[in-house]
Design a protein around this motif. Sequence first.
Motif, mmCIF file in Angstrom:
data_model
loop_
_atom_site.group_PDB
_atom_site.id
_atom_site.type_symbol
_atom_site.label_atom_id
_atom_site.label_comp_id
_atom_site.label_asym_id
_atom_site.label_seq_id
_atom_site.Cartn_x
_atom_site.Cartn_y
_atom_site.Cartn_z
ATOM 1 N N ILE A 80 0.919 -1.167 -0.158
ATOM 2 C CA ILE A 80 -0.075 -0.155 0.011
ATOM 3 C C ILE A 80 0.970 1.309 0.060
ATOM 4 O O ILE A 80 0.791 2.105 -0.767
ATOM 5 C CB ILE A 80 -0.963 -0.215 1.108
ATOM 6 N N ASN A 81 2.068 1.439 0.764
ATOM 7 C CA ASN A 81 2.993 2.403 0.861
ATOM 8 C C ASN A 81 3.621 2.449 -0.250
ATOM 9 O O ASN A 81 3.787 3.640 -0.825
ATOM 10 C CB ASN A 81 3.699 2.467 2.166
ATOM 11 N N CYS A 82 4.109 1.323 -0.989
ATOM 12 C CA CYS A 82 4.623 1.374 -2.494
ATOM 13 C C CYS A 82 3.624 2.140 -3.375
ATOM 14 O O CYS A 82 4.175 2.940 -4.327
ATOM 15 C CB CYS A 82 5.098 0.014 -2.755
ATOM 16 N N ALA A 83 2.439 1.833 -3.375
ATOM 17 C CA ALA A 83 1.407 2.270 -4.396
ATOM 18 C C ALA A 83 1.433 3.602 -4.150
ATOM 19 O O ALA A 83 1.122 4.775 -5.111
ATOM 20 C CB ALA A 83 0.244 1.515 -3.994
ATOM 21 N N ARG A 84 1.190 4.104 -2.809
ATOM 22 C CA ARG A 84 1.045 5.494 -2.599
ATOM 23 C C ARG A 84 2.528 6.454 -3.329
ATOM 24 O O ARG A 84 2.182 7.683 -3.653
ATOM 25 C CB ARG A 84 0.901 5.778 -1.127
ATOM 26 N N LEU A 85 3.739 5.771 -3.236
ATOM 27 C CA LEU A 85 4.648 6.299 -3.568
ATOM 28 C C LEU A 85 4.722 6.400 -5.255
ATOM 29 O O LEU A 85 5.181 7.384 -5.815
ATOM 30 C CB LEU A 85 5.917 5.679 -2.745
#
Length: 117
Positions: A80-85
């Motif tokens: 999820i954090n990778c997608a946000r970035l």
Amino acid sequence: MAVRGAKRRFGFSGERKAAKYLKKNGYKILARNFRCPFGEVDIIASSGDIVAFIEVKARSGNSFGQPNEAVRADRQKRYINCARLYFSGRDIDCVVRFDIIEVGADGINHIENAFTA
């Protein structure tokens, strides 16, 4: 050390099979092994207005459980954090989805919407 190399090759082989499966099913591969400070996403692929962040789990058997069971809350949070970035600074109108592709002796199992943000 040889065991680690064999596992890595097996994992890469699973990712290649998953990418081939996705292409065959109309997906466009946007990135493979996308690395960022939060971790790594095996495959980012799009189909229509969907961008899928895909964890590939390759297993030769189920003695350690189903491959998708290995994608626990901590790994989900990293994805999820990778997608946000990945989307930061980009103007992309799409539906984001988190999938798991299991590659095993029985073939490929694509689990769409395996978890949500």
